[in-house]
Design a protein around this motif. Structure first.
Motif, PDB file in Angstrom:
ATOM      1  N   ASP A 428       0.888  -1.118  -0.202  1.00 22.06           N
ATOM      2  CA  ASP A 428      -0.053   0.089  -0.182  1.00 22.06           C
ATOM      3  C   ASP A 428       0.710   1.342  -0.048  1.00 22.06           C
ATOM      4  N   LYS A 429       1.896   1.208   0.538  1.00 25.31           N
ATOM      5  CA  LYS A 429       2.960   2.521   0.606  1.00 25.31           C
ATOM      6  C   LYS A 429       3.994   2.529  -0.423  1.00 25.31           C
ATOM      7  N   MET A 430       3.862   1.416  -1.173  1.00 27.75           N
ATOM      8  CA  MET A 430       5.249   1.469  -2.173  1.00 27.75           C
ATOM      9  C   MET A 430       4.260   1.901  -3.525  1.00 27.75           C
ATOM     10  N   LEU A 431       3.148   1.081  -3.804  1.00 23.28           N
ATOM     11  CA  LEU A 431       2.595   1.374  -4.986  1.00 23.28           C
ATOM     12  C   LEU A 431       1.546   2.687  -4.829  1.00 23.28           C
ATOM     13  N   VAL A 432       1.857   3.689  -5.032  1.00 24.24           N
ATOM     14  CA  VAL A 432       1.089   5.033  -4.858  1.00 24.24           C
ATOM     15  C   VAL A 432       1.376   5.606  -6.020  1.00 24.24           C
ATOM     16  N   PHE A 433       0.368   6.228  -6.419  1.00 24.14           N
ATOM     17  CA  PHE A 433       0.594   7.502  -7.680  1.00 24.14           C
ATOM     18  C   PHE A 433       1.306   8.469  -7.440  1.00 24.14           C
ATOM     19  N   ASN A 434       1.035   9.182  -6.240  1.00 23.38           N
ATOM     20  CA  ASN A 434       1.629  10.410  -5.828  1.00 23.38           C
ATOM     21  C   ASN A 434       3.089  10.040  -5.323  1.00 23.38           C
ATOM     22  N   GLU A 435       4.193  10.531  -6.045  1.00 27.50           N
ATOM     23  CA  GLU A 435       5.467  10.349  -5.639  1.00 27.50           C
ATOM     24  C   GLU A 435       5.815  10.772  -4.030  1.00 27.50           C
ATOM     25  N   ASP A 436       5.171  12.014  -3.896  1.00 25.53           N
ATOM     26  CA  ASP A 436       5.404  12.534  -2.446  1.00 25.53           C
ATOM     27  C   ASP A 436       4.659  11.695  -1.402  1.00 25.53           C
ATOM     28  N   LYS A 437       3.814  10.887  -1.892  1.00 25.20           N
ATOM     29  CA  LYS A 437       3.163   9.785  -0.748  1.00 25.20           C
ATOM     30  C   LYS A 437       3.807   8.355  -0.845  1.00 25.20           C
ATOM     31  N   ARG A 438       4.336   8.112  -1.847  1.00 26.69           N
ATOM     32  CA  ARG A 438       5.209   6.776  -2.095  1.00 26.69           C
ATOM     33  C   ARG A 438       6.283   6.694  -0.794  1.00 26.69           C
ATOM     34  N   PHE A 439       6.458   5.626  -0.253  1.00 26.61           N
ATOM     35  CA  PHE A 439       7.459   5.511   0.663  1.00 26.61           C
ATOM     36  C   PHE A 439       8.772   5.692   0.171  1.00 26.61           C
ATOM     37  N   SER A 440       9.615   6.182   0.875  1.00 26.39           N
ATOM     38  CA  SER A 440      11.051   6.359   0.653  1.00 26.39           C
ATOM     39  C   SER A 440      11.873   4.958   0.851  1.00 26.39           C
ATOM     40  N   LEU A 441      13.110   5.020   0.376  1.00 25.69           N
ATOM     41  CA  LEU A 441      13.861   3.676   0.648  1.00 25.69           C
ATOM     42  C   LEU A 441      13.979   3.134   2.107  1.00 25.69           C
ATOM     43  N   LYS A 442      14.103   4.264   2.962  1.00 31.38           N
ATOM     44  CA  LYS A 442      14.353   4.322   4.273  1.00 31.38           C
ATOM     45  C   LYS A 442      13.361   3.968   5.116  1.00 31.38           C
ATOM     46  N   GLU A 443      11.853   4.279   4.607  1.00 33.25           N
ATOM     47  CA  GLU A 443      10.540   4.125   5.283  1.00 33.25           C
ATOM     48  C   GLU A 443      10.392   2.577   5.006  1.00 33.25           C
TER      49      GLU A 443
END
Length: 539
Positions: A428-443
């Protein structure tokens, strides 16, 4: 064992006074040279000795052992010893000299030791950009090592003869990529390791492919990490480039297509290793941008390495048919993209393939730009007005997104009832359209899904600064590129690889010689293979 057996036989010839042994161009290593020296140690009446041992595989330990044996030949007056084109190094020469120091009656000595020196090698990684540029400009004319027929092993492919260093024993053809390259499985007899050798026929390559090759080479040379399929050796002979890597067993695409059952532990361990590799790359602002299951290589023990860096930092035009729904929506729409978040999207798609067995989004992909986007939004939900607002300046793309069918987000848990709920949450956190809401690598790697695996030291930074200008060549399609300039980059990487090989051998020989000297002085049991392999892993 042949040279050792010969030495054992000669050890019984205690009345020998004149001996000539021509053992050049064989495969004598440290054990054979040391055994030969032990046998000659009994020939105390030798006065004239000629030993031709050039073009073998004798290292520091073998040269020291030979010197120790000759130390007992105190009646030697004439000695010719040819050891050139071996790998004896500085410590080997020192051990040999120490032994010959006991031959107090020597009146004529000839030592052939050329092409063994490995001290004071340049550390290319620590040189300034200007120093490296000088070397790059001259590398095509001043390569340190020019191969001769004695250094090379010949093999045929489609009636054409290819030549590679003798240390490699070719096992089989793995696959043929195109008419300009093919890949082999081989054994590196110098390190006792199975390797993968990619052969690129540079003369038949168009400039585009050479640029892709040099970009990949530079990244795989720079980033030395357990989960990156780095280059072990690069050599060039007759306009054929040979890239040597560790031989892996299978790629992740073939694993998923085989339909074998993957447990949650498998998936977690695979994804954890992928994130480790990406973290190492991202620490120097290098991004894969094209990661697919085919670029994930596996060993039988489930350790993996990522490969396929030909488009790193410079993703190429969208191919809707070959990438099977791996591209993030921004790439599909030709919008600006955050490359670090692009890699996260790719990892999410790989997780789906591990769960589903095939590229997940393909089952609803009706082709073309709209088909791919509709397949995405059917599962992840259509972007909200807030998500779309950042792209209002891109009128065509904005209108296209607005015109698509609207979908509500589907639960990954409903689509994969047997999946770990924490893994579904991570998706749910990785496959997000909005890049700002998409998880970072650290997250991602701090997510609870990896709680039982996570060790902070696993996510190390690459401390060796990467020169991004190395990736710029060919990035501008309008740039007029000289093929000879690109070839200078190839020559430079070949030269760097050769020097690093020599430095590695020198380091190995130092440790081997220390171990051998301890063995001689204190009769410590010596297992050359054990010493060698432990050292290889340490280096």
């Amino acid at each position: 064992m042949g040279a050792s057996g010969l030495g054992s036989g000669l050890g019984n010839c205690i009345n020998l006074s004149n001996l000539t042994l021509n053992l050049d161009n064989n495969q004598i290593g440290d054990e054979g040279a040391s055994g030969l020296g032990s046998g000659l140690a009994n020939c105390i009446n030798l006065s004239n000795l000629t030993l031709n041992l050039y073009y073998n595989y004798i290292g520091a330990m073998g040269a020291s052992g030979l010197g120790s044996g000759l130390a007992n030949c105190i009646n030697l007056s004439n000695l010719t010893l040819n050891l050139y084109n071996n790998q004896i190094g500085g410590m080997g020469a020192s051990g040999l000299g120490s032994g010959l120091g006991n031959c107090i009656n020597l009146s004529n000595l000839t030592l052939g030791l050329r092409q063994y020196k490995m001290q004071n090698l340049p550390n290319f990684d620590e040189q300034s950009h200007s120093q490296q540029e000088v070397l790059r400009q001259n590398s095509s004319r001043y390569l340190s090592f020019q191969y001769t027929e004695n250094n090379l092993y010949s093999f045929k492919d489609r009636e054409k003869v290819y030549k590679i260093e003798k240390r490699y024993q070719i096992l089989r053809l793995i696959w043929r990529d195109t008419n300009i390259s093919f890949c082999l499985a081989a054994i590196d007899r110098e390190y006792g390791q199975k390797v993968f050798i990619k052969v690129i026929k540079l003369e038949e390559c168009i400039l585009k492919y050479i640029i892709q090759a040099i970009r990949s080479i530079k990244i795989e040379n720079h980033f030395q990490h357990e989960n990156i399929n780095s280059n072990l050796h690069i050599m060039m002979e007759s306009k054929n480039l040979y890239i040597v890597k560790e031989l892996m067993d299978i790629n992740l695409k073939d694993v998923t297509f085989s339909r074998q059952e993957l447990t949650d532990e498998h998936i977690k361990w695979f994804v954890y290793q992928i994130l480790k590799a990406l973290n190492f790359l991202h620490s120097q602002n290098v991004y894969h941008t094209e990661l697919t299951a085919r670029d994930i290589l596996l060993k039988e023990n489930c350790d993996l390495k990522i490969t396929g860096f030909i488009h790193s930092n410079f993703p190429h035009e969208v191919n809707y048919y070959n990438k099977k729904g791996y591209y993030p929506p921004q790439r599909i729409l030709e919008l600006p993209e955050n490359l670090s978040k692009t890699d996260i999207w790719h990892v999410g798609v790989i997780i789906l393939q591990l769960l589903y067995g095939y590229p997940f989004f393909e089952k609803r992909n009706r082709g073309g730009r709209n088909g791919v986007l509709q397949a995405y939004f059917y599962s992840i939900g259509s972007p909200s007005e807030e998500d779309l607002s950042q792209y209002k300046d891109y009128t065509e793309q904005y209108e296209q997104l607005k015109s698509l069918n609207q979908y509500c987000k589907k639960s990954w848990q409903d689509q994969f009832p047997n999946a770990n709920p924490l893994l579904c949450d991570l998706l749910d956190k990785m496959l997000v359209f909005n890049e700002d809401k998409r998880f970072s690598l650290k997250e991602c790697f701090l997510h609870p899904y990896f709680e039982d695996l996570y060790i902070p030291d696993d996510f190390q930074q690459c401390n060796l600064k990467f020169d991004h200008s190395q990736l710029q060549i060919g990035s501008n399609e309008d740039e007029d590129i000289d093929k000879e300039e690109v070839m200078k980059d190839i020559y430079f990487e070949v030269e760097k690889s050769y020097q690093k090989q020599q430095l590695r051998r020198y380091q190995i020989q130092i440790i081997q010689n220390i171990a051998f000297q301890k063995h001689l002085a204190h009769q410590i049991p010596l297992n050359p293979k054990l010493i060698f392999y432990n050292l290889y892993e340490d280096l």
